[in-house]
Each structure stands twice: as structure tokens, then as C-alpha cells.
Motif scaffolding. Structure first.
Motif, PDB file in Angstrom:
ATOM      1  N   TYR A   3       0.843  -1.197   0.000  1.00 53.34           N
ATOM      2  CA  TYR A   3       0.000   0.000   0.000  1.00 53.34           C
ATOM      3  C   TYR A   3       0.873   1.239   0.000  1.00 53.34           C
ATOM      4  O   TYR A   3       1.816   1.354   0.789  1.00 53.34           O
ATOM      5  CB  TYR A   3      -0.896   0.010   1.243  1.00 53.34           C
ATOM      6  N   THR A   8      -2.742   7.568  -6.384  1.00 53.81           N
ATOM      7  CA  THR A   8      -3.955   7.558  -7.181  1.00 53.81           C
ATOM      8  C   THR A   8      -3.751   8.374  -8.425  1.00 53.81           C
ATOM      9  O   THR A   8      -2.970   9.315  -8.461  1.00 53.81           O
ATOM     10  CB  THR A   8      -5.171   8.106  -6.390  1.00 53.81           C
ATOM     11  N   GLY A 111      -8.308   6.055  -1.711  1.00 57.15           N
ATOM     12  CA  GLY A 111      -7.782   4.700  -1.883  1.00 57.15           C
ATOM     13  C   GLY A 111      -8.095   4.077  -3.226  1.00 57.15           C
ATOM     14  O   GLY A 111      -8.326   2.866  -3.324  1.00 57.15           O
ATOM     15  N   ASP A 112      -8.079   4.890  -4.296  1.00 54.57           N
ATOM     16  CA  ASP A 112      -8.390   4.365  -5.627  1.00 54.57           C
ATOM     17  C   ASP A 112      -7.497   3.193  -6.018  1.00 54.57           C
ATOM     18  O   ASP A 112      -7.941   2.241  -6.672  1.00 54.57           O
ATOM     19  CB  ASP A 112      -8.226   5.458  -6.686  1.00 54.57           C
ATOM     20  N   HIS A 113      -6.233   3.262  -5.646  1.00 50.94           N
ATOM     21  CA  HIS A 113      -5.274   2.232  -6.044  1.00 50.94           C
ATOM     22  C   HIS A 113      -5.557   0.878  -5.390  1.00 50.94           C
ATOM     23  O   HIS A 113      -4.961  -0.126  -5.758  1.00 50.94           O
ATOM     24  CB  HIS A 113      -3.857   2.683  -5.694  1.00 50.94           C
ATOM     25  N   MET A 114      -6.480   0.879  -4.418  1.00 51.67           N
ATOM     26  CA  MET A 114      -6.838  -0.378  -3.759  1.00 51.67           C
ATOM     27  C   MET A 114      -8.107  -0.976  -4.357  1.00 51.67           C
ATOM     28  O   MET A 114      -8.677  -1.923  -3.814  1.00 51.67           O
ATOM     29  CB  MET A 114      -6.997  -0.150  -2.256  1.00 51.67           C
ATOM     30  N   GLY A 115      -8.557  -0.419  -5.490  1.00 53.97           N
ATOM     31  CA  GLY A 115      -9.667  -1.033  -6.186  1.00 53.97           C
ATOM     32  C   GLY A 115      -9.343  -2.485  -6.523  1.00 53.97           C
ATOM     33  O   GLY A 115      -8.204  -2.814  -6.861  1.00 53.97           O
ATOM     34  N   ARG A 154     -15.226   5.123  -9.295  1.00 54.40           N
ATOM     35  CA  ARG A 154     -14.220   5.524  -8.307  1.00 54.40           C
ATOM     36  C   ARG A 154     -14.935   5.923  -7.020  1.00 54.40           C
ATOM     37  O   ARG A 154     -14.881   7.073  -6.584  1.00 54.40           O
ATOM     38  CB  ARG A 154     -13.356   6.672  -8.820  1.00 54.40           C
ATOM     39  N   PHE A 156     -16.007   4.415  -2.851  1.00 56.35           N
ATOM     40  CA  PHE A 156     -15.135   3.920  -1.786  1.00 56.35           C
ATOM     41  C   PHE A 156     -15.875   3.228  -0.651  1.00 56.35           C
ATOM     42  O   PHE A 156     -17.044   3.476  -0.390  1.00 56.35           O
ATOM     43  CB  PHE A 156     -14.281   5.062  -1.224  1.00 56.35           C
ATOM     44  N   GLY A 209     -12.581   1.811  -3.870  1.00 50.39           N
ATOM     45  CA  GLY A 209     -11.339   1.940  -3.124  1.00 50.39           C
ATOM     46  C   GLY A 209     -11.632   1.853  -1.633  1.00 50.39           C
ATOM     47  O   GLY A 209     -12.736   1.503  -1.215  1.00 50.39           O
TER      48      GLY A 209
END
Length: 218
Positions: A3, A8, A111-115, A154, A156, A209
């Protein structure tokens, strides 16, 4: 899956000054829901040290069921899904809250990158990076202040709020905020409305996310 905070591809709008956030909450009547005066919220915002932070009202006096209908998108009010009548029983889990009616939430990230991560995968990664997941009510506050943070594909989750069963175990549902497609029990009239719902603890969703924060203080 490592993480990296704020990793993002989307630049989110900056939060207004706390004084402007206070006026927004007053305009929406949140102070009345919480049993606070407008002056109490204005005074807290004027005295708090929170540049770039989110102004939040404690979930015990401003519950999700009362805040969700204040959300707006395309002129449509927000709502809680019909199979979540116990939404207000989703309370902080492993999250330390200030013992105060008002507090600020710092370093908010969508936390988009944790999609396409599951909540089970996301929580330890957040913890390792010294972040904690947002509560559902904090997520609603964020969208009340900046509706643009809720975008199609996008949205959350807010897994800082969990429901503990009478036997002590945690309910497998985890709350999230997204945009209704106007299908099923939502009803066609709710197409594009902000929606408070839930997903399973072990499930992944590419369009969700995991919203988190660097800390909270009163």
C-alpha cells in the motif's frame, strides 16, 4: 499487495477551510440533528487546527441514517439500501475516536489504487502504513463537503465501521458509499443518486477503493 498512501491517478478536490465546512453543515441542518448550536460548530471550526482536514460530527449524535439523505447528486438525495436497516449499528472497529462531539479527520484519501482489493486485504495494508479506515459517517461528511469525490467507477468503502454481533463476532457486511444504477430495489427514480450500502468482507470490487485517514483530533 503493498500500500502506498495517495497513490492515485485522480487529483481530488481540496477540502474547503474548516470555517466553510462548518457553514455547510449548518446549512444542511446537521447541527440540529446532532443537538448542537450553530455557534458551537462555528467556534470549533474557528479554533481547530486542521488545514486540509475534514470536519466531522461524532457518529453517536449524527448517525449515518440521518446524514445519508442529505447527500445530493444530480439533484437526487442520498439513501441507505433497504437491506441495511441496522446501518447505525455499524460503529467504530479498532478505530480511536476523540471523546468530543466535533473533531477533524486529517489526510483523507479515497484509496483508488486499492480497487479490486477485498476489505480483508485492505485493512492490514492500511494499518501497516499507519493509516486507519474512515468510518461510514466520516465518508458521508466528506461527500457532503465535496460531492465530486464520489465518481462513477471511483467510489469507496468505509470499513472503519463494522457491526458486532451478539456473540462478539463481526458481521461480514462492510459499508460503502457509491452511486446507484437505479436497478433492483433502488428503483429507477434513484438512478445516479448517492447510495450507502455494503459489500462482503472477502469480496473484491474494481470500482471501490478504501477511504482512509492519517488521524483524528478534537
Amino acid at each position: 499487495m503493498p500500500y502506498t498512501a495517495h497513490d492515485t491517478s485522480t487529483v481530488l478536490p481540496a477540502l474547503p477551510a474548516l470555517s466553510a465546512q462548518a457553514e455547510r453543515l449548518i446549512e444542511l441542518g446537521v447541527h440540529g440533528i446532532a443537538g448542537l448550536s450553530a455557534d458551537e460548530i462555528r467556534t470549533f471550526a474557528a479554533e481547530a487546527d486542521g488545514e486540509g482536514a475534514l470536519l466531522a460530527v461524532h457518529h453517536e449524535i449524527a448517525p449515518a441514517s440521518a446524514l445519508a439523505p442529505l447527500l445530493r447528486r444530480d439533484g437526487k438525495p442520498g439513501f441507505v439500501v433497504v437491506d441495511m436497516p441496522d446501518v447505525d449499528e455499524f460503529t467504530p472497529c479498532a478505530v480511536e475516536l476523540p471523546d468530543a462531539p466535533l473533531y477533524v479527520v486529517t489526510g483523507v484519501d479515497r484509496g483508488d489504487h486499492m480497487g479490486n482489493w477485498s476489505p480483508e486485504e485492505a485493512l492490514p495494508a492500511l494499518t501497516k502504513d499507519d493509516r486507519t479506515p474512515l468510518l461510514l459517517t466520516e465518508g458521508i461528511h466528506w461527500v457532503l463537503q465535496e460531492p465530486a469525490v464520489l465518481e462513477r467507477n471511483r467510489c469507496f468503502m468505509t470499513i472503519g465501521s463494522r457491526l458486532r454481533k451478539t456473540n462478539g463476532s463481526l458481521d461480514a457486511r462492510t459499508p460503502a458509499i457509491w452511486i446507484s444504477n437505479g436497478t433492483g430495489r433502488d428503483g429507477r427514480e434513484r438512478l445516479n443518486a448517492p447510495k450507502v450500502g455494503w459489500c462482503w468482507w472477502n469480496n473484491r470490487h474494481t470500482w471501490l477503493g478504501f477511504a482512509s485517514t492519517t488521524g483524528r483530533r478534537s
